[in-house]
Design an enzyme around this catalytic site. Sequence first.
Site, mmCIF file in Angstrom:
data_model
loop_
_atom_site.group_PDB
_atom_site.id
_atom_site.type_symbol
_atom_site.label_atom_id
_atom_site.label_comp_id
_atom_site.label_asym_id
_atom_site.label_seq_id
_atom_site.Cartn_x
_atom_site.Cartn_y
_atom_site.Cartn_z
ATOM 1 N N ASP A 268 -3.841 -17.807 2.211
ATOM 2 C CA ASP A 268 -5.328 -19.045 1.771
ATOM 3 C C ASP A 268 -5.927 -20.043 3.223
ATOM 4 O O ASP A 268 -7.006 -20.258 3.386
ATOM 5 C CB ASP A 268 -4.634 -19.272 0.765
ATOM 6 C CG ASP A 268 -3.337 -20.559 0.363
ATOM 7 O OD1 ASP A 268 -2.181 -20.111 2.100
ATOM 8 O OD2 ASP A 268 -2.781 -20.692 0.091
ATOM 9 N N ASP B 111 -12.508 -8.323 6.255
ATOM 10 C CA ASP B 111 -13.490 -7.939 5.560
ATOM 11 C C ASP B 111 -13.702 -9.628 5.635
ATOM 12 O O ASP B 111 -15.567 -9.834 6.123
ATOM 13 C CB ASP B 111 -13.201 -8.006 4.132
ATOM 14 C CG ASP B 111 -13.518 -6.703 3.809
ATOM 15 O OD1 ASP B 111 -12.864 -5.560 3.896
ATOM 16 O OD2 ASP B 111 -14.184 -6.243 2.935
ATOM 17 N N LYS C 193 2.119 -14.729 3.680
ATOM 18 C CA LYS C 193 2.626 -16.080 2.950
ATOM 19 C C LYS C 193 3.806 -15.933 2.700
ATOM 20 O O LYS C 193 4.388 -16.140 1.308
ATOM 21 C CB LYS C 193 1.770 -15.292 1.273
ATOM 22 C CG LYS C 193 1.584 -16.756 0.399
ATOM 23 C CD LYS C 193 0.353 -17.673 0.634
ATOM 24 C CE LYS C 193 1.077 -18.686 -0.420
ATOM 25 N NZ LYS C 193 -0.653 -19.664 -0.547
ATOM 26 N N ASP D 225 -6.329 -6.714 4.408
ATOM 27 C CA ASP D 225 -7.290 -5.632 3.864
ATOM 28 C C ASP D 225 -8.562 -7.144 4.021
ATOM 29 O O ASP D 225 -10.043 -7.084 4.044
ATOM 30 C CB ASP D 225 -6.632 -5.096 3.410
ATOM 31 C CG ASP D 225 -7.839 -4.215 1.618
ATOM 32 O OD1 ASP D 225 -8.963 -4.188 2.989
ATOM 33 O OD2 ASP D 225 -7.239 -3.522 1.750
ATOM 34 N N TYR E 242 0.697 -1.238 -0.142
ATOM 35 C CA TYR E 242 -0.019 0.119 0.057
ATOM 36 C C TYR E 242 0.894 1.044 -0.145
ATOM 37 O O TYR E 242 0.585 2.394 0.063
ATOM 38 C CB TYR E 242 -0.341 0.229 1.445
ATOM 39 C CG TYR E 242 -1.924 -0.713 1.162
ATOM 40 C CD1 TYR E 242 -1.726 -2.314 0.793
ATOM 41 C CD2 TYR E 242 -3.523 -0.809 1.291
ATOM 42 C CE1 TYR E 242 -3.206 -3.271 0.350
ATOM 43 C CE2 TYR E 242 -4.368 -1.102 1.313
ATOM 44 C CZ TYR E 242 -4.023 -2.563 0.859
ATOM 45 O OH TYR E 242 -5.444 -4.205 0.693
HETATM 46 MG MG MG Z 1 -10.947 -2.957 2.838
#
Ligand code: MG
Length: 380
Positions: free
Chosen positions: A220, A248, A187, A244, A137
């Site tokens: 994952d 969710d 990962k 991020d 980001y």
């Molecule tokens: Mg988000």
Amino acid sequence: MSTHKIAIIRGDGIGPEVIEASLAVLDAAESAFGFSTERMEVEAGAKHYLRTSELWTPELELRLRGQDAILFGAMGDPAVPPGILERGFILEMRRTFQQAVNLRPVKLYPGVKTPISGLTPERCDMVIVRENTEGAYVGRGSTVHAGTPYAVAVQESVNTRVGVERVVDFSFRLAQSRRRKLTLCHKTNILVEAGRLWQETVNDLSTRYPDVELDYVHVDAMCFHLPLSPERFDVVVTDNLFGDIITDLGAVIQGGLGVASSANLNLDGSAPSMFEAIHGSAPDIAGRGWANPIGSILSTAMMLAHLGEGEAALAVEAAAVHVLSQLPAPSGAGMGRSTSELGLEIAALLGVSGSVPPVPGRSIMGELAGMRELGGLGLR
Ligand code: MG
Ligand code: NAI
């Protein structure tokens, strides 16, 4: 009586609606717990941008830096192309104010409907700590031969030892005030360079926190463990991009976007922290009074904990959870109350001690307030 200086950024769509409900609760918390706030309103967001072309500015930075905290609604409008507000304002604020930690409690409150069948509140009570200023980001990268069949796009992920260490250290300390278990989510088998830095940092710091059990899960694999065996997790620490995504998923498990809250914490006291529900401006339901304000109200409670008003924070959480448990549906017309009615209902419970049961299990409110007492949350 203590007075806290807070900036209010209402933003767009349902942002102003959920903030209005949150401020009603804040008013009630102030009267019930004997503190006050000095509120500075800040115009920002898609509408403001369309009118003025202004995003994050040095003047705004200066105005906000003097505040104790920022309460944020949401930004976004279909008329503003994706990326402009995110990169031009939200990411700028997180970076400039070094809001290193994005804190996302994933707690299934009693009475809340979750799409995961058979899941109970006892099994779902964790906190995800997302690194908030680095990784993919940082906005670094380049494209050559753009628009041709030979286009090459490079998007960099930047991971610094300092940046990783501060969130890992925060996560260990948070775990110490909870179930003493820390899971690194990454990962490391594919993103070997960044993965090594993260794993080494966790390993190095673990010698300082021998009482905290360590765990590792690939991102994952996290996507099936999180909904199916959330009881495995207490504090999860992860990088910006993975965080991020998995937060969710966490929001879905805990009952949806309407109830999920977050804090963007500056850990060294050099700038204000920011508190926001995780949902966006929801233009599809804006203006109807259908938005669930609980995510924003719980974020306001975290702000109170961060400001040292731990008792008020716990009471706001308990009142919000009590009202939430009685909603027929978690959002939309089916809630049976409007956004502002929900705010007033929660506010009314605050003045009456013993009117609602305390929230069962752990509370991030108490934990944040406790960490602040220990000097770990940037006393300002
Ligand atoms: Mg988000
Ligand atoms: P969204 O979170 O705004 O909405 C997704 C869906 O969930 C919509 O159907 C919406 O009606 C529903 N929803 C969201 N919050 C709700 C609530 N409190 N109560 C009831 N229903 C709720 O995400 P979407 O649609 O992807 O984005 C809309 C705009 O918001 C975009 O411009 C986006 O860039 C922006 N956005 C801003 C964020 C921020 O300010 N931090 C975060 C996410 C999106």
